[in-house]
Design an enzyme around this catalytic site. Sequence first.
Site, PDB file in Angstrom:
ATOM      1  N   HIS A   1       0.812  -1.221   0.000  1.00 48.51           N
ATOM      2  CA  HIS A   1       0.000   0.000   0.000  1.00 48.51           C
ATOM      3  C   HIS A   1       0.847   1.273   0.000  1.00 48.51           C
ATOM      4  O   HIS A   1       0.301   2.369  -0.126  1.00 48.51           O
ATOM      5  CB  HIS A   1      -0.938   0.011   1.217  1.00 48.51           C
TER       6      HIS A   1
ATOM      7  N   HIS B   1       1.583   6.807  -0.029  1.00 46.00           N
ATOM      8  CA  HIS B   1       0.900   5.925   0.925  1.00 46.00           C
ATOM      9  C   HIS B   1      -0.570   5.832   0.522  1.00 46.00           C
ATOM     10  O   HIS B   1      -1.349   6.735   0.801  1.00 46.00           O
ATOM     11  CB  HIS B   1       1.040   6.499   2.335  1.00 46.00           C
TER      12      HIS B   1
END
Length: 167
Positions: free
Chosen positions: A74, A89
């Site tokens: 992620h 992120h």
Amino acid sequence: MSFFSGFFNKKKSKYSKKIDILAPLSGDIINIEDVPDVVFSKKIVGDGIAINPTGNKILAPINGTIGKILNSMHAFSIISEEGVELFVHFGIDTVKLRGEGFKQIAQDNQKVKIGDTIILFDLNLLKEKARSILTPVVISNIEKFKNIEKSSGTIIAGKTIIMSLYN
């Protein structure tokens, strides 16, 4: 030297270099202060912007080297040829999904060019399972730059400048 040469001297910039950061995802730019996680909204890990994403891929926003792609896929870091340390992120609390909804394309320590695919993702699944899909894009070594100029509006991955840094 002509009579008019002094008339048309261009004003010199107070900065010696401009570094453009392109959009790693398509979507809409959101103020970093509006991200529902204090680590980003209070700029603890750096300054930047967030993106409310559309599409299904995260691209390299700069020419450089992938530092680390987290096991949960992620988030990743990338260091540019000019020394910019950038962190992307995807979403908030997406680490809890342990990689579900993400497919890693690039590898740690891989050299990449603007527009190279780093990670593919399933936006519908992530909208359903993540606390937020707002994606912070931050410069973690922001103190090395004299100024940051942030863009706003709708952006296209690999095409739109989202931030400019000045030395």
